[in-house]
Structures are given as C-alpha cells and as structure tokens.
Design a protein around this motif. Structure first.
Motif, PDB file in Angstrom:
ATOM      1  N   GLU A 289       0.830  -1.210   0.000  1.00 17.38           N
ATOM      2  CA  GLU A 289       0.000   0.000   0.000  1.00 17.38           C
ATOM      3  C   GLU A 289       0.863   1.259   0.000  1.00 17.38           C
ATOM      4  O   GLU A 289       0.607   2.208  -0.747  1.00 17.38           O
ATOM      5  CB  GLU A 289      -0.923  -0.003   1.215  1.00 17.38           C
ATOM      6  CG  GLU A 289      -2.059  -1.009   1.139  1.00 17.38           C
ATOM      7  CD  GLU A 289      -3.184  -0.560   0.226  1.00 17.38           C
ATOM      8  OE1 GLU A 289      -3.164   0.594  -0.235  1.00 17.38           O
ATOM      9  OE2 GLU A 289      -4.097  -1.374  -0.037  1.00 17.38           O
ATOM     10  N   HIS A 311      -2.474  -5.062  -5.990  1.00 14.52           N
ATOM     11  CA  HIS A 311      -3.055  -6.407  -5.910  1.00 14.52           C
ATOM     12  C   HIS A 311      -2.520  -7.078  -4.649  1.00 14.52           C
ATOM     13  O   HIS A 311      -1.332  -7.328  -4.521  1.00 14.52           O
ATOM     14  CB  HIS A 311      -2.644  -7.216  -7.146  1.00 14.52           C
ATOM     15  CG  HIS A 311      -3.413  -8.491  -7.353  1.00 14.52           C
ATOM     16  ND1 HIS A 311      -3.261  -9.595  -6.542  1.00 14.52           N
ATOM     17  CD2 HIS A 311      -4.333  -8.843  -8.295  1.00 14.52           C
ATOM     18  CE1 HIS A 311      -4.050 -10.568  -6.974  1.00 14.52           C
ATOM     19  NE2 HIS A 311      -4.708 -10.144  -8.035  1.00 14.52           N
ATOM     20  N   LEU A 315      -7.637  -6.936  -0.734  1.00 17.02           N
ATOM     21  CA  LEU A 315      -8.455  -6.167  -1.664  1.00 17.02           C
ATOM     22  C   LEU A 315      -9.676  -6.970  -2.083  1.00 17.02           C
ATOM     23  O   LEU A 315      -9.670  -8.202  -2.066  1.00 17.02           O
ATOM     24  CB  LEU A 315      -7.643  -5.789  -2.903  1.00 17.02           C
ATOM     25  CG  LEU A 315      -6.514  -4.786  -2.678  1.00 17.02           C
ATOM     26  CD1 LEU A 315      -5.722  -4.611  -3.972  1.00 17.02           C
ATOM     27  CD2 LEU A 315      -7.057  -3.443  -2.217  1.00 17.02           C
ATOM     28  N   SER A 316     -10.700  -6.273  -2.486  1.00 17.46           N
ATOM     29  CA  SER A 316     -11.911  -6.947  -2.948  1.00 17.46           C
ATOM     30  C   SER A 316     -11.619  -7.707  -4.247  1.00 17.46           C
ATOM     31  O   SER A 316     -10.659  -7.411  -4.972  1.00 17.46           O
ATOM     32  CB  SER A 316     -13.026  -5.934  -3.189  1.00 17.46           C
ATOM     33  OG  SER A 316     -12.713  -5.102  -4.293  1.00 17.46           O
ATOM     34  N   PHE A 319     -11.324  -5.436  -7.338  1.00 15.22           N
ATOM     35  CA  PHE A 319     -10.054  -4.738  -7.509  1.00 15.22           C
ATOM     36  C   PHE A 319      -8.983  -5.693  -8.035  1.00 15.22           C
ATOM     37  O   PHE A 319      -8.210  -5.344  -8.935  1.00 15.22           O
ATOM     38  CB  PHE A 319      -9.600  -4.131  -6.178  1.00 15.22           C
ATOM     39  CG  PHE A 319     -10.051  -2.708  -5.980  1.00 15.22           C
ATOM     40  CD1 PHE A 319      -9.300  -1.652  -6.463  1.00 15.22           C
ATOM     41  CD2 PHE A 319     -11.225  -2.430  -5.324  1.00 15.22           C
ATOM     42  CE1 PHE A 319      -9.710  -0.339  -6.289  1.00 15.22           C
ATOM     43  CE2 PHE A 319     -11.650  -1.124  -5.140  1.00 15.22           C
ATOM     44  CZ  PHE A 319     -10.890  -0.073  -5.626  1.00 15.22           C
ATOM     45  N   ARG A 320      -8.933  -6.898  -7.469  1.00 10.08           N
ATOM     46  CA  ARG A 320      -7.901  -7.849  -7.904  1.00 10.08           C
ATOM     47  C   ARG A 320      -8.108  -8.258  -9.357  1.00 10.08           C
ATOM     48  O   ARG A 320      -7.162  -8.293 -10.146  1.00 10.08           O
ATOM     49  CB  ARG A 320      -7.903  -9.089  -6.999  1.00 10.08           C
ATOM     50  CG  ARG A 320      -7.475  -8.826  -5.572  1.00 10.08           C
ATOM     51  CD  ARG A 320      -7.090 -10.120  -4.858  1.00 10.08           C
ATOM     52  NE  ARG A 320      -8.132 -11.124  -4.920  1.00 10.08           N
ATOM     53  CZ  ARG A 320      -9.094 -11.272  -4.025  1.00 10.08           C
ATOM     54  NH1 ARG A 320      -9.174 -10.439  -3.005  1.00 10.08           N
ATOM     55  NH2 ARG A 320     -10.000 -12.241  -4.138  1.00 10.08           N
ATOM     56  N   THR A 336       1.835  -2.992 -11.647  1.00 11.35           N
ATOM     57  CA  THR A 336       1.039  -3.434 -10.505  1.00 11.35           C
ATOM     58  C   THR A 336       1.938  -3.701  -9.308  1.00 11.35           C
ATOM     59  O   THR A 336       2.915  -4.456  -9.407  1.00 11.35           O
ATOM     60  CB  THR A 336       0.252  -4.711 -10.851  1.00 11.35           C
ATOM     61  OG1 THR A 336      -0.596  -4.444 -11.964  1.00 11.35           O
ATOM     62  CG2 THR A 336      -0.591  -5.164  -9.667  1.00 11.35           C
ATOM     63  N   LEU A 526     -14.008  -1.992  -1.236  1.00  9.75           N
ATOM     64  CA  LEU A 526     -12.592  -1.792  -1.507  1.00  9.75           C
ATOM     65  C   LEU A 526     -11.749  -2.982  -1.085  1.00  9.75           C
ATOM     66  O   LEU A 526     -10.731  -3.283  -1.702  1.00  9.75           O
ATOM     67  CB  LEU A 526     -12.089  -0.541  -0.775  1.00  9.75           C
ATOM     68  CG  LEU A 526     -12.862   0.752  -1.060  1.00  9.75           C
ATOM     69  CD1 LEU A 526     -12.336   1.879  -0.180  1.00  9.75           C
ATOM     70  CD2 LEU A 526     -12.751   1.128  -2.533  1.00  9.75           C
ATOM     71  N   GLY A 527     -12.140  -3.645  -0.006  1.00  7.55           N
ATOM     72  CA  GLY A 527     -11.352  -4.749   0.520  1.00  7.55           C
ATOM     73  C   GLY A 527     -11.552  -4.844   2.015  1.00  7.55           C
ATOM     74  O   GLY A 527     -12.594  -4.449   2.543  1.00  7.55           O
ATOM     75  N   ALA A 542      -6.207  -0.127  -1.297  1.00  6.37           N
ATOM     76  CA  ALA A 542      -6.315  -0.020  -2.761  1.00  6.37           C
ATOM     77  C   ALA A 542      -5.395   1.059  -3.315  1.00  6.37           C
ATOM     78  O   ALA A 542      -5.673   1.661  -4.348  1.00  6.37           O
ATOM     79  CB  ALA A 542      -7.764   0.246  -3.184  1.00  6.37           C
ATOM     80  N   GLU A 562     -12.764   9.008  -0.336  1.00  7.72           N
ATOM     81  CA  GLU A 562     -11.368   9.188  -0.740  1.00  7.72           C
ATOM     82  C   GLU A 562     -10.900  10.625  -0.527  1.00  7.72           C
ATOM     83  O   GLU A 562     -11.651  11.586  -0.731  1.00  7.72           O
ATOM     84  CB  GLU A 562     -11.197   8.808  -2.217  1.00  7.72           C
ATOM     85  CG  GLU A 562      -9.746   8.860  -2.691  1.00  7.72           C
ATOM     86  CD  GLU A 562      -9.590   8.452  -4.147  1.00  7.72           C
ATOM     87  OE1 GLU A 562      -8.461   8.579  -4.666  1.00  7.72           O
ATOM     88  OE2 GLU A 562     -10.592   8.008  -4.764  1.00  7.72           O
TER      89      GLU A 562
END
Length: 751
Positions: A289, A311, A315-316, A319-320, A336, A526-527, A542, A562
């Motif tokens: 992060e 990744h 993460l959700s 997102f991945r 990434t 988001l996760g 994320a 955000e």
C-alpha cells in the motif's frame, strides 16, 4: 509409440492449433510417467515450461479412453485466481471431447455447484478451503462425486510443503479417498522444487505408491537480473568514492524533475517502469500500500496519468480481477504493486520486468516472483531494489550491515551455485491442525466412538508424529471445554462451543486470520482491513487514502470517502521462515572477495562498505563481538527456528551463569545483550548448556503458552507448549550452530 502418438486425437488437434512444432521435454517425460506407470508423479520445471499441459494431456487421454463414472480428475490450487486462469485453458482443451470442467470456490454460482452435484464428471478445480467445505457440508455426496476419481493434480505444490495449509490439503485428500473408496494417483506441479526426493516422499505419503520424478535435463536458464541499493536520502553509497561518483542517471533525472520524490529507491522504480508493463513485489500488504501510494503521488507531481495498480489478499475481488485483466491486455502499459498473491502461476500476460523491494524470505519466493516475467519467449527479468535508512555516525556494528542486500545476494547465489530451494518442513507437531481435522471429521461424519475417531485421525500421514497419548489429552480437553460432548451411548459429537467454531465459514481455512473489517466507499467494496481507526481518521487501501465516516463494529463494516495524502496501512503481522542455508551463505557473502555481475553501482559500493565493516570488526572470525563495556553482539548465522531456539537457550539455560541482561534480537540476524563474563567463559558456558540433555520444554518460560497457529486457543496448554518446544524450536539445528560458533569463534580458548 512416442508420447505424441499416444495422445487422444483431440489433444493432438489442440497441439496443431497452437502451432507447436514439437513437445517440450517436460511434456515428453510426463507423458511417459503417466502413461507407462501407475505411480504418483512430481513434475518440476521452470515457469511457463508447459507443466499444466504436460500433466493434463495424458490425463485427459486416459479419461477419454475410459470415461469415469464420477469426477475423474481433481485439480487443487492455492489461489482462486490460478483456478480461474486454468479454467479457461482447460475449457479450450476439453471442448471438443465434451469433457466437463467445473470450478468450486467462493465466487462460483450455487447453480453451477448444484449441476455438478447432480452430474459429477470430468475435472473439478478447487482450493484447499473449498475442498474442506465440500467434505464438511456435502459429506454424503463424496462417494458419488469421487467414487471413480483417477487423478489428483496439486498445482504449485512447493507452497504446500512448509505449513499447515499443505498439511490440511493432504489430510483432506486422504480422507476423501477413504470415504469415496478410490485410489487416485497424485500429480504434483511446481517450478521450484529444491529437494525432489523429499518432495516426492511428501507427495506420496499415505498412498502406498512411490513417486516418479522425471528428469528432463538441466535446462539452460537465461536471466536478466540486477540489484541496486538506495539510502532513503539523497546521499548514496560510494558517492565519496571516485570510482563510484556517478550515480544512476535516471535517478538524478527523477530527483531533479520532482523534488517531492523523497525516496530514491521508489524514484528509481518510477522512472524504470514508465511506458512498460511491470510488477513491483513487496513482502507485506502494508508495504504494498505504501509503495503504491508513493508511486501514484510521483505521477501527480510529474503531471502524468496514474499508471500504477495494486493487488493483494485484502483487496476486494473486483479490484484484484481488474488488475489481472489489465495485466493480460498487451496494450495497457500499467505497473502493478503486489504481494505473494501474484507470486504463483496465473498468466498475467507479457510482463517486461519484475521489481522486488527488499529480499524475499525464501529462494522459492524469489524464483516464483521472477518467473512472473519471461513468458512468450523472453528471459525472466527482475530488478531488486534494496532500501535502508542511512546509518547514524554513532551506529553500532549490526546497523552497519545492509541485511536485506546481503540476504538478496545469498538467495540468488544459493540457486545459481547449488540449485538450492527450501525443502519440505518436517518434524513439526501440528496440534492446531489436529484440532481442526478432528472437529471437521466429527462434524462431517456424526457420532463416533473415541477409538473410531482416533483411527480416522491418527492414521492420516501428516499426523505420524502425534502419539495416542497426545490425542487423548486433546479429547479430554475438548470434552471439558464443550468443543465436543459424549452421548448416552458413549460416542462423541460436536459440542455447543464446537458448533460455534465449525459453523463459521472461517473454519474452512487453517491459516491465521485477523479480525477483518470490510471497507466500503459508497456502493463500492474496496477490501478489508484490521484494527479500523476512529471516525475522522485516515486509512490506506487499494493504493489510495480514505477518511473514515463510520465504523460498524457489530457487522465489521467501515464506510469512508477518498482524500489525497499518504498514510501507513496495517493488515496484521508478517511471518518470516528463513532457512539456515540462507544465513550461512550471507556470512560467506561478507567473507568472500568476489563481485556479482548483477550488482549495480550503489549496491557494489554498499557491499564494499559492509565487507569492510565486517572485516574490521572481526565478526566473520569471531561470532561474538564486544560493542563496548559489557555489551556484546552475537551473530549465529542460522535460520529462523534454530535462531529462536538459541535465544531460548541463552535466556533460559545460560542467563544466570552469564549474568545476562538487556537482551534484544533482530531475528534471525543477530542478538545484542550485556553480560558479566568474558568471551572465553561465554563460549564455555554456551557449549556446556547446549550439549546438556535437557527437556525442550525447559526452553519455555514459566506459565508461557506460545500460541501462534489459528486453532491454538482451543488446545490444552500442555499441547501448545509441547508443540512449540518440540515442533517449532529447531533444537537439532541449534546444537549444530552452537558447535560451529564455538569451533569457529573461540577455538583459541576452547580446547
């Protein structure tokens, strides 16, 4: 008849459609082993060498020739992403003969699972956790699902060789075979097997068969490898040295263009990923992060579009999968930032290079991460970026050594020189997994007598070192704590407290988990994070920063929006399992006077400084170094678990005789402490205490219950203590280490 001719016509047609001119060596060898023996098979070959096809071409041929009356092949993989990737490839291969390919994991629709239960056939792809769920919740369906199971393919088997997740997988395989009455062959796949004999034995345990490990010759590997070092300030190693006065031009350019690039190592990555498709590996989710946030801020400072994705496991799914799809698209030049979630074998397209920030813990991890590149005809390419704070002018000896740089060199050299990769971890007492499989077996099978339960559990190969007495201790404790209860007939069933554990979906996994909170921004998930901050504080996930609007502790939900900025992330502790050979080779790196062709200018200069510091201090000849007065530093050069045993020996068995105090260690590199005796007496006392015939439990502190594994809280204290003392602490390796320390470090005193 050669292997190609033996393949089914639809397999031959598939090979023609791919435009392949000939079979690869691993495919020839695998075909010979699978077609011409009835043994288990271990296929070890570099990444992108065609191992999956090597296994499935002959398996599908045999299934096509004699169709099974149930699922014919079970494919177990450690990641859903890997299953999804292989699912598409296998579907293409199986379309013509009409062999069905199924998936079973948390993201698969229930309608698809119901179809499989009604019409079991073909190939089933599954994770260990979903296999646990299937065994527990569909217990009565196992015979019809797997009664004619012929093959079990275990992908990335190296990831199963050193922990409870692998133990769980092999326990489930044995339980499934017994319940279904089948005797499937096991096919293990990996790019990173260091000790084929040990891995082959692990793969075959409980089958009554041997393992064929095809030899395909020593393939000539070409790497593009570099390793650079950065202090986290503008002044770099060797800048005062005329031979190294020119630093990396790209770094200077980056620093000139964007003064906000405060981290030279990340500025180096920023410049060398522009216009390219790359991966940036980190060793923790927190660091992942932080790195992604910093690189995105550099984009903003340079008025460039954001070109960084992220990744990791918290993460959700959305997102991945977004990151995975972008990486597969050859027209998208994005980089990434990732953890081990992208270490394993999913196809993520034509990557140009991988960056590794700091040294990974294992040779296996290094090889897997580098193997993400180099597909489609290009050699693998990895750039190590080692970062550290500049040592202060008064820094003591241990802080003068760039441990991550030395460890990175050690990992590379061990593989280049010896083809060393970490072997399976044996000798453990997996009591946490013992509890888990006991509860799973009871919950799935219903009431059993204690003898019947013991016969089902203790005969599983992974529990060979567990005694009947230990199992009795466990059962008595579980009865006492209402995890299980005794019926009027004298049988055992899951108790009320046990039902709360078993009926939670998190029971399917044996790896340690933190209490996680799901993070949402509007309708977007988001996760997950652990330890959410108060409302109004910021969190990082994320690769961006968010302000917490609300925290629902009852349902473990966090709501946020955000904002700009950078804050650290926290996802839980990061374990490190570093093998003794890595530390021994690190010592050799400091001792030898040789260069390594992959080192860049700063790294060459920093290694030169480290070698000079190590040489002048005497730490390479004498493991115990005086730091001034009564303060000493010990450099054992041994792995994580033997280092831990040595710590315990000093603190529990030697402390009074040494007058030990102020003990502090940086595992597994060094220990600092004050003591009242001199160097000679230290070695004499250490030698005597290590050679003494003591109970491993003596190395634990009074009333200490070192709970590490997920289900330790449900175990009796005596098993937790025993499991740590006899199964975690590597006393045998520690004693070997002490003999070496005494011999090398103080032979002038100890005769």
């Amino acid at each position: 008849m050669d292997v190609f001719s033996r393949y089914a016509p639809f397999v031959q047609d598939y090979i023609y459609r791919q435009g392949w001119q000939n079979l690869r060596a691993i495919q020839q060898a695998a075909g010979d082993a699978i077609f011409n023996t009835d043994q288990n098979v271990l296929l070890s070959a570099p990444t992108a060498s065609g191992k999956t096809e090597a296994a499935f071409f002959p398996i599908l041929t045999l299934l096509d020739e004699e169709p099974p009356s149930s699922i014919g092949a079970l494919y177990i993989a450690p990641l859903k992403a890997l299953i999804n990737d292989q699912y598409q490839r296998l579907n293409d291969l199986c379309a013509e003969p009409g062999i069905k390919v199924w998936r079973w994991h948390g993201d698969v629709a229930q309608s698809q699972k119901r179809k499989l239960l009604r019409h079991p056939s073909g190939i089933l792809q599954i994770t260990p956790e979903s296999l646990e769920s299937l065994m527990l919740n569909k217990h009565m369906d196992i015979p019809s699902l797997f009664g004619d199971l012929r093959f079990i393919v275990i992908d990335e088997i190296h990831s199963m060789l050193r922990g409870d997740r692998g133990g769980q997988t092999f326990c489930l395989i044995e339980r499934l075979a017994r319940l279904a009455g089948c005797h499937p062959r096991r096919i293990g796949l990996s790019a990173t097997i260091g000790d084929p004999t040990a891995a082959a034995n692990f793969l075959a345990a409980g089958t009554g068969k041997g393992t064929v490990t095809p030899k395909t010759g020593d393939t000539h590997e070409v790497w593009r490898l570099s390793m650079e070092h950065f202090y986290q300030d503008p002044h770099q190693a060797g800048q005062d040295d005329d031979s190294n006065e020119n630093t990396q031009p790209a770094l200077e350019e980056a620093t000139d263009k964007a003064p906000t690039m405060a981290d030279p190592g990340l500025a180096y990555i920023f410049e060398h990923t522009r216009g390219k498709k790359c991966l940036v590996f980190t060793n923790s989710r927190e660091e992942c992060e932080a790195v992604c946030q910093a690189l995105r801020s550099y984009c903003a400072a340079n008025h460039e579009p954001d070109r960084f994705m992220i990744h990791h496991g918290n993460l959700s799914t959305a997102f991945r999968e977004t990151a995975e799809e972008a990486m597969r698209d050859d027209n998208v030049m994005m980089t990434t930032c990732a953890t081990a979630t992208l270490e394993l074998g999913i196809d993520i397209g034509r990557l140009e290079r991988a960056f590794q920030i700091e040294a990974p813990f294992t040779v296996s991890g290094f090889l897997q991460r580098m193997g993400r590149t180099g597909r489609r005809g290009n050699p693998p390419e990895m750039w190590f970026v080692m970062r550290e704070e500049h040592p202060e002018s008064r820094a003591m000896l241990p802080e003068l050594i760039p441990w991550s740089l030395i460890q990175g060199i050690s990992l590379v050299q061990l593989y280049l020189e010896e083809r060393f990769v970490e072997p399976p971890r044996t000798g453990r007492l997996p009591y946490s997994l013992l509890y888990h499989q006991t509860m799973s077996t009871l919950a799935a099978g219903g009431e059993m007598t204690p003898a019947e339960l013991a016969s089902r559990i203790l005969t599983l190969s992974y529990f060979d070192d567990i005694s009947q007495d230990d199992f009795k201790v466990l059962l008595r404790h579980l009865l006492k704590t209402d995890q299980i209860e005794r019926t009027e007939n004298g049988g055992l069933i899951v108790g009320l407290a046990g039902e709360r554990v078993v009926n939670n979906f998190k029971f399917y996994a044996v790896f340690q988990e933190n209490v996680e909170y799901s993070v949402h921004s509007g309708s977007e998930e988001l996760g997950t994070i652990v330890k959410p901050p108060p409302v109004g504080d910021k969190i990082a996930i994320a690769g961006r920063v968010w302000v917490v609007e609300d925290v629902d502790h009852k349902h473990h939900q966090v709501y946020c929006h955000e904002v700009k900025g950078r804050v650290p992330a926290y996802f839980g502790d990061v374990p490190g399992d570093i093998h003794p050979r890595i530390l021994e080779r690190m010592q050799q790196v400091l001792q030898e006077d040789k260069s390594y062709p992959y080192l860049m200018k700063n790294a060459i200069a920093r290694l030169k400084e480290a070698r000079a510091a190590a040489q002048s201090s005497g730490m390479l000849d004498h493991p115990l170094i005086n730091l001034g007065g009564k303060m000493w530093c010990l450099f054992p050069w041994t792995g994580t678990y033997s280092f831990l045993a040595l710590e315990r020996l000093l603190r529990r068995k030697c402390a009074k005789r040494l007058g030990l105090r102020g003990f502090n260690s940086v595992r597994p590199y060094y220990m600092q402490f004050s003591m009242d005796v001199d160097e000679q007496h230290f070695y004499e006392i250490l030698k005597e205490e290590a050679a003494a015939d003591f109970d491993p439990l003596d190395l634990l502190f009074d009333k200490e219950v070192p709970s590490f594994d997920k289900y330790d809280p449900y175990l009796p204290d005596e098993l937790i203590r025993k499991g740590f003392a006899e199964g975690v602490l590597d006393i045998k390796e520690m004693r070997r280490c002490v003999r070496r320390i005494v011999r090398q470090g103080h032979s002038k005193y100890v005769k």
